[in-house]
Design an enzyme around this catalytic site. Structure first.
Site, mmCIF file in Angstrom:
data_model
loop_
_atom_site.group_PDB
_atom_site.id
_atom_site.type_symbol
_atom_site.label_atom_id
_atom_site.label_comp_id
_atom_site.label_asym_id
_atom_site.label_seq_id
_atom_site.Cartn_x
_atom_site.Cartn_y
_atom_site.Cartn_z
ATOM 1 N N GLY A 219 0.821 -1.205 0.000
ATOM 2 C CA GLY A 219 0.000 0.000 0.000
ATOM 3 C C GLY A 219 0.855 1.256 0.000
ATOM 4 N N SER A 220 0.363 2.294 0.701
ATOM 5 C CA SER A 220 1.007 3.597 0.604
ATOM 6 C C SER A 220 2.411 3.645 1.192
ATOM 7 C CB SER A 220 0.140 4.652 1.297
ATOM 8 O OG SER A 220 -1.114 4.683 0.669
ATOM 9 N N THR A 221 2.785 2.652 2.027
ATOM 10 C CA THR A 221 4.157 2.694 2.538
ATOM 11 C C THR A 221 5.141 2.580 1.374
ATOM 12 O OG1 THR A 221 4.153 0.293 2.894
ATOM 13 C CG2 THR A 221 3.589 1.666 4.776
ATOM 14 N N PHE A 222 4.672 1.997 0.264
ATOM 15 C CA PHE A 222 5.542 1.826 -0.905
ATOM 16 C C PHE A 222 5.792 3.164 -1.608
ATOM 17 C CE2 PHE A 222 6.680 0.163 -5.163
ATOM 18 C CZ PHE A 222 7.632 -0.765 -4.786
ATOM 19 N N LYS A 223 4.991 4.193 -1.250
ATOM 20 C CA LYS A 223 5.201 5.520 -1.852
ATOM 21 C C LYS A 223 6.597 6.039 -1.538
ATOM 22 C CE LYS A 223 0.336 6.751 -1.882
ATOM 23 N NZ LYS A 223 -0.748 7.362 -1.086
#
Lengths: 481, 465
Positions: A219-223
């Site tokens: 999810g957004s941690t991959f941003k």
């Protein structure tokens, strides 16, 4: 008729020669392998009759062999302390097989490793019982306890990993649900089998170590990875991309923001602000702008697609997909589509940023000591890869600090008063079932001592709400030391 | 000694009975030592039955030796000590493996009785069978006997299936393994039959050419009869009794003997091709053959280990051998008794574990010595029939050991079969002693000085067959 008889005599000699050579192979050359075969019950019996080394965390033995009374089937009983908190790390040592450190460090624990030959020989001469080496883990017991307490308070399945970013030492590794290793190392085979079958058939898979071996969409941690790729590509924290309420993706499909609104009032948003509030649409644009190759390269630089790791427990490979169309590419920019990462991998992402861009190779074993306290093995931290330059790392750190401290920060629950915390939230769509909720972070931001990844499986909330408090308590446990 | 100093004997007519006695005492010493060592390790004392056992077994052995001095004075001096050495070690191991089970000496008591019966049978053969060639007279009756013995486990009333193989028949509470005797009958039949048909089987041929080059001398189709019959029997055994070992032993013996009789390698090649084809077909059709092959190729696969009738026994045996290592755990100090059939089919594994590679190799070399002495008898004999019979018996011993030991060490697929002289089991032991008796008798005849001319007129008068 004598000629064929002589030839038969030679043939018999060949038959017996083959038998003798094969016997030599089995009993001399290959004997060691057979003796240590996991299905070799003699091996197990011998082990249960010998003083196996301990597994140590902090100053406490979390796995040790205790002499039994005369009426017992074997001379020693393997015992595990606080087993529910350490079972996934120690594994168990049963009559049938061994898992975890019990298996990975078996030759040290049982004393059969060549490096123990001298010590064993001395023991034999002095008439002392031969004893295995003890293995000390890198785990910080306070952090481990905090991780379990935090996860349990959420009440869902999940996992948490904490690393020392400057070395790669694993400070905590927790996975829920867990199990107790003690019944599995019981001397009664039927009890062992019954308990193992119960655990094995449990739908929640308590035997699975989610921290190392379960892959989730990050999810957004991959941003953070997407932002790292952008910065390495020449962008600055102030570079912008369009950030509408909904991104109509190039190859069809739409990507909405979690908030439902535009990220910057409809104007293009800066990278800095996109990370702070976890903007989907701008990060999707960034991924498409960078292209699959640069995204994949950056993911690999953080350790994805690097194959299984042995730390020495086996860590499953995390992966970034290939052969994407632009819509899929946009989704990978926010850690969706087929991006799959273990909690340990995401802790490595946080740790890489914390460590000035260098991702350290994670490891679980601090030292191995023989029974006479000679150090046989000491951890030797190694750089796994240089994920980003130090300036990119410092930019990323600043952005991540805003996540916990900024006015619109999505991860304020991860903040610790008096200490700057760099973090990133994540809420991953799972296709079916409620969302997974992530938080990755490190602290203190200017001198990182700990990097953490927490995932709550099907938490159904947001990362900031469910996972960040767990990460916070783990970080506090490490920093308070 | 009154051996003549002249004569065209192929071996020097020296009796060497004293050498035999020395070797015999050595063999007895080793087996009694093994018995004592096992007792000391198991119960920390010399076994109580040691005295009686030593007297019985030692007395029997020396009795056979003494009888040899009178009824077969020229017999090969190494054959009996080899037999006693193997039989004695086997008794010690069987006793050691049955220790701890109910009835302290149950296993060895019965085994000692079988050994005694075997030695008596051996003596009876030596005494009554002065000329082995009389066995040549009734080849087809012998063949019938062999077939009846082989087929008996397949009959519904007598036959008994144990653990997937029909190898036994039950008669009044006793079980017999008729294939152990069938192999002797087969050797006797083949010796007579092949000597009769030797010329046509070895000479009549057509050349098999590739272009101008002769590749093989092929036998004529009409002479293929015996080969086809032997092949059918081998395949029937394989399919009917699920006993790959006996099938392989019988057919291998047939090939060895037809080769000895004709000196034609084409028979061996044809035979091997036919057997492989038959075995492959059996593998494709029959599940139990497939399982044997899977066990052989992939024994450590957890699924194969845990399967019913899977590789558990084989793998346990391999672990046992590895446990023994080079020097072994010492008699009575290992755990071979935890393995199924440790005292019969897997007795070599038991030795491998407790005596180590060293002991196992010593035992195998003694068996090898025994079979090479048998072939030596064949070389020295004058009669074709006797040559064939000695070859056959020596080869059966060698090949049976190859199949059993090759099976437990995973050189070839594991099949249930006893090891001659060593394994527990009356049929096996009696058959072994019958074979030993035949070898002793034939070696005595072969080494006995040739008939001497009444007047010393040089070498022209001697006639020998």
């Amino acid at each position: 008729m004598n000629k064929p008889i002589r030839r038969l005599a030679v043939f018999c000699m060949v038959l017996f020669g083959a038998l003798l050579i094969n016997a030599n192979y089995l009993q001399a050359i290959n004997a060691e392998n057979l003796r240590e075969h996991p299905r070799n019950a003699r091996q197990t019996a011998r082990q249960f009759d010998a003083a196996r080394g301990s597994i140590i965390v902090g100053n406490e033995q979390i796995a040790y062999s205790e002499p039994t009374g005369d009426d017992s089937a074997y001379d020693y009983q393997r015992r595990y302390k606080s087993s529910e908190e350490y079972a996934h790390l120690t594994g168990f040592y049963s009559l049938y097989n061994a898992t975890g450190i019990e298996s990975a460090e078996n030759s040290m624990l049982n004393g059969s490793d060549n490096r123990l030959a001298v010590s064993n020989f001395m023991d034999t001469i002095t008439g002392e019982e031969v004893q295995g080496a003890s293995v000390e883990l890198t785990i910080n017991p306070d952090a481990q306890e905090a991780a379990f307490a935090g996860l349990r308070s959420v009440g869902k399945n999940g996992a948490a990993v904490a690393l020392d970013p400057s070395t790669g030492a694993v400070l905590a590794s927790a996975s829920l649900p867990t199990y107790d290793a003690n019944p599995l190392s019981h001397h009664d085979p039927s009890e062992v089998v019954a308990e193992y079958e119960r655990l094995d058939e449990d739908e929640d898979k308590p035997l699975l170590d989610r921290a190392l071996n379960q892959r989730y969409p990050p999810g957004s941690t991959f941003k953070i990875v997407t932002a790292a790729a952008a910065l390495e590509d020449g962008a600055t924290p102030d570079s912008t991309q369009p950030a509408p309420a909904t991104y109509n993706m190039p190859a069809g499909g739409t990507m909405p923001n979690a908030s439902g609104g535009a990220c910057n009032g409809g104007d293009p948003d800066t990278l800095q602000h996109s990370i702070e509030i976890s903007c989907n649409t701008s990060m999707g644009h960034w991924a498409v702008e960078l292209g699959e190759d640069k995204m994949a390269q950056q993911a690999e630089a953080f350790g994805l697609d690097g194959g299984e790791m042995q730390i020495p427990l086996t860590v499953s490979e995390s992966s970034y997909p290939r052969g994407l169309d632009d819509s899929q590419l946009a989704q990978t920019g926010i850690g969706q589509f087929d991006v799959a990462a273990t909690p340990l991998q995401m802790a490595m992402v946080a740790g890489g940023v914390a460590n000035g861009g260098d991702v350290m190779k994670p490891y679980l074993i601090d030292t191995v000591q023989s029974s006479d306290l000679t150090e046989l093995e000491t951890a030797n931290p190694e750089v796994l890869s240089q994920a980003v330059s130090s300036s990119t790392a410092s930019d990323l750190t600043d952005m991540m600090v805003e996540v916990t401290q900024g006015d619109e920060g999505s991860g304020k629950n991860g903040a610790i008063s008096g200490i700057e915390v760099a973090g990133k939230t994540g809420t991953a769509e799972t296709g079916e079932g409620p969302t997974h909720n992530w938080f990755i972070s490190f602290a203190p931001a200017d001198d990182p001592q700990v990097a953490v990844a927490v995932v709550i499986e099907n938490g159904g909330g947001s990362g900031g709400e469910l996972a960040a408090p767990v990460a916070k308590s783990i970080m506090e446990a490490v920093i308070d030391e | 000694m009154n051996a003549p100093s002249t004569g065209p004997a192929t071996l020097p007519p020296i009796k060497r009975r004293n050498a035999e006695l020395v070797m015999l005492l050595l063999a007895l010493g080793i087996s009694l030592g093994a018995f004592a060592a096992a007792g000391l390790a198991l119960n920390e004392r010399i076994p109580g039955g040691m005295f009686g056992y030593g007297f019985t077994f030692g007395g029997l052995a020396i009795g056979v030796h003494a009888a040899l001095r009178f009824i077969a004075p020229y017999a090969d001096p190494l054959i009996l000590p080899c037999g006693i050495f193997l039989n004695g070690l086997g008794l010690s191991m069987v006793w050691r493996l049955n220790q701890g089970e109910e009835g302290e000496h149950a296993g060895v008591g019965m085994q000692l009785t079988w050994a005694a019966i075997g030695m008596v049978l051996c003596l009876l053969i030596l005494f009554f069978l002065k000329e082995p060639r009389v066995l040549q007279r009734y080849p087809y009756i012998t063949l019938l006997l062999a077939i009846v013995l082989l087929a008996s486990p397949m009959t519904p009333v007598l036959g008994q299936e144990v653990l997937g193989a029909r190898r036994w028949i039950g008669i009044g509470g006793f079980t017999l393994q008729p294939s152990e005797f069938a192999k002797i009958a087969l050797v006797v039949f083949l010796s007579g039959y092949l000597v009769m048909k030797r010329d046509v089987l070895s000479l009549a041929s057509k050349e098999f050419k590739v272009g101008p080059f002769k590749v093989l001398d092929l036998p004529r189709m009409r002479d293929m009869g015996p080969m086809v019959v032997a092949w059918c029997i081998a395949i029937l055994i394989l399919v009917g009794t699920k006993d790959l070992g006996t099938s392989l032993l019988m057919f291998g013996t047939f090939l060895a003997m037809i080769y000895a009789a004709t000196q034609r390698s084409s028979w061996v090649i044809i035979g091997i091709v036919m057997f492989l084809a038959g075995a492959t077909a059996a593998w494709a059709i029959f599940w139990h053959v497939q399982q044997r092959v899977t066990i052989w190729l992939d024994p450590f696969n957890p699924e194969v280990i845990d399967a019913v009738g899977g590789s558990f026994q084989l793998v346990q045996g391999l672990f046992g051998l590895a446990e023994g290592g080079v020097l072994g755990t010492g008699l009575g100090q290992g755990q071979p008794d935890t393995i199924f059939a440790a005292d019969s089919d897997l007795i070599l594994v038991s030795f491998g574990e407790e005596l180590g590679l060293t002991g196992l190799m010593a035992i195998v070399v003694v068996i090898f010595l025994l079979c090479e002495r048998g072939l030596r008898v064949a070389l020295a004999s004058r009669e074709l029939f006797v040559k064939m019979m000695a070859t056959g018996i020596a080869f059966v011993i060698a090949f049976q050991v190859f199949i059993t030991m090759g099976g437990v060490t995973r050189l070839i697929p594991l099949t249930g079969m006893t090891t001659p002289f060593l394994s527990a089991g009356g049929s096996s032991l009696m058959a072994s002693w019958i074979m030993l008796g035949l070898l002793l008798r034939m070696s005595d005849n072969a080494r006995r000085p040739a008939p001497q001319a009444i007047q010393d007129e040089g070498m022209t008068q001697v006639i020998s067959r």
